[in-house]
Design an enzyme around this catalytic site. Structure first.
Site, PDB file in Angstrom:
ATOM      1  N   ILE A  10      16.610  -3.754   4.685  1.00 56.88           N
ATOM      2  CA  ILE A  10      16.065  -2.390   4.662  1.00 56.88           C
ATOM      3  C   ILE A  10      16.266  -1.652   5.980  1.00 56.88           C
ATOM      4  O   ILE A  10      15.902  -0.489   6.108  1.00 56.88           O
ATOM      5  CB  ILE A  10      14.560  -2.392   4.306  1.00 56.88           C
ATOM      6  CG1 ILE A  10      13.767  -3.301   5.256  1.00 56.88           C
ATOM      7  CG2 ILE A  10      14.361  -2.800   2.858  1.00 56.88           C
ATOM      8  CD1 ILE A  10      12.265  -3.260   5.022  1.00 56.88           C
ATOM      9  N   TYR A  15      19.296  -3.988  18.003  1.00 60.22           N
ATOM     10  CA  TYR A  15      18.698  -5.243  18.437  1.00 60.22           C
ATOM     11  C   TYR A  15      18.323  -6.174  17.290  1.00 60.22           C
ATOM     12  O   TYR A  15      17.758  -7.230  17.516  1.00 60.22           O
ATOM     13  CB  TYR A  15      17.463  -4.953  19.284  1.00 60.22           C
ATOM     14  CG  TYR A  15      17.787  -4.106  20.489  1.00 60.22           C
ATOM     15  CD1 TYR A  15      18.583  -4.600  21.512  1.00 60.22           C
ATOM     16  CD2 TYR A  15      17.315  -2.798  20.600  1.00 60.22           C
ATOM     17  CE1 TYR A  15      18.909  -3.826  22.611  1.00 60.22           C
ATOM     18  CE2 TYR A  15      17.627  -2.018  21.692  1.00 60.22           C
ATOM     19  CZ  TYR A  15      18.433  -2.534  22.701  1.00 60.22           C
ATOM     20  OH  TYR A  15      18.753  -1.759  23.775  1.00 60.22           O
ATOM     21  N   ASP A 127       9.878   4.591  23.314  1.00 58.40           N
ATOM     22  CA  ASP A 127      10.779   5.029  22.241  1.00 58.40           C
ATOM     23  C   ASP A 127       9.952   5.529  21.068  1.00 58.40           C
ATOM     24  O   ASP A 127      10.147   5.120  19.924  1.00 58.40           O
ATOM     25  CB  ASP A 127      11.715   3.899  21.806  1.00 58.40           C
ATOM     26  CG  ASP A 127      12.907   4.437  21.003  1.00 58.40           C
ATOM     27  OD1 ASP A 127      13.202   5.652  21.123  1.00 58.40           O
ATOM     28  OD2 ASP A 127      13.538   3.660  20.262  1.00 58.40           O
TER      29      ASP A 127
END
Length: 291
Positions: A10, A15, A127
């Site tokens: 999904i 990373y 982030d």
């Protein structure tokens, strides 16, 4: 992994990969994140940081939890509750009308709740973007993806936060600098703007002559020669709602020290009082973005 069946992949990023898996005994669905086992030290460091931060933040209702950690196909894998939506999907697949103010208020307060917990422990997310804000079936926030998160010790890298959500102080001609948890609050302010405008307001244009994100930010928020900035042009829906306008201008301050903290946002009772999302609103949003 004998107790889980992989349903489908999904997600995939720099990373790692994310799979939807189902427990063979309970039929409960989970997200399985496999961290890339690369020779690149920076990749391994991100995996270690994410696991370390999530472990330190376990138990908070608005932060995703690790249920198990083990090796899968020679990669470090973490099993987490499955959330069917992201804020990114809601923001950019909803019809071209403003999202309900109650939803905007609630998601921003729940993100702020998670950030207050992180920032009190001197951890910066670094982030904070809509794709890293997971949503449950009832559209409650679960903050995730802590691969860039770290304890706030200076100096730190400036090449963090996806550009449209990057605070102006990070547009710095250098690899490292001193900055604070205020960069997360700028990102939250931009998410509120995007949710209200149904578009990524500070996205760099695709043409070479297009304005950069930094230029759009400065044109919008920097007063020059006593001429007021073009707020109405850049974010007309925000300016049409006094509640949203007030909050956005508390968060999107060019000076980091002048931005509201997560605790200050949570202390704003007027904004919090708007966050009661009706079941009809939840169903309407889910129906629009999941079909």
């Amino acid at each position: 992994m004998d107790d889980y069946d992989v349903v489908q992949q999904i997600g995939r990023g720099s990373y790692g990969r994310v799979f939807l898996v189902k427990c063979t005994t309970t039929q409960r669905r989970y997200a399985l994140k496999c961290h890339i086992n690369a020779a690149d030290a920076s990749v391994s460091q991100c995996a270690i940081r994410e696991l370390s931060c999530l472990k330190a933040l376990q138990g908070h209702p608005n932060i995703i939890e690790i249920e198990k950690c083990f090796m899968y196909e020679n990669e470090i894998a973490t099993l987490m509750p499955y959330c069917p939506l992201t804020l990114h999907r809601v923001l950019f697949r909803y019809p071209r009308v403003p999202l309900p103010l109650a939803f905007v208020s609630r998601f921003s307060c729940e993100v702020a709740n998670a950030l207050a917990y992180m920032h009190a422990r001197n951890i910066i997310h670094r982030d904070l973007v809509p794709s890293n804000v997971l949503l449950t079936d009832t559209l409650n926030v679960k903050l995730s993806d802590m691969g860039l998160s770290r304890y706030a010790v200076a100096p730190m890298s400036t090449t963090v936060v996806t550009e449209p959500y990057r605070a102006p102080e990070l547009f710095y001609d250098g690899d490292t600098m001193n900055y604070t948890c205020a960069i997360d609050m700028w990102s939250l302010g931009v998410m509120i703007v995007d949710a209200t405008e149904n578009t990524m307001v500070f996205l760099r244009g695709k043409r070479p002559s297009s304005e950069s994100t930094y230029t759009i930010i400065m044109r919008t928020f920097q007063t020059k020669n006593d001429v007021q900035p073009c707020y109405n042009k850049t974010m007309p829906n925000v300016m049409a709602c006094e509640h949203t306008t007030r909050i956005v201008f508390k968060l999107l301050r060019l000076q980091p020290s002048e931005r509201w903290t997560a605790r200050e946002l949570l202390a704003d009772n007027e904004w919090k009082s708007l966050s009661s999302v009706s079941l009809d609103d939840i169903n309407t949003i889910r129906d629009h973005v999941m079909n």
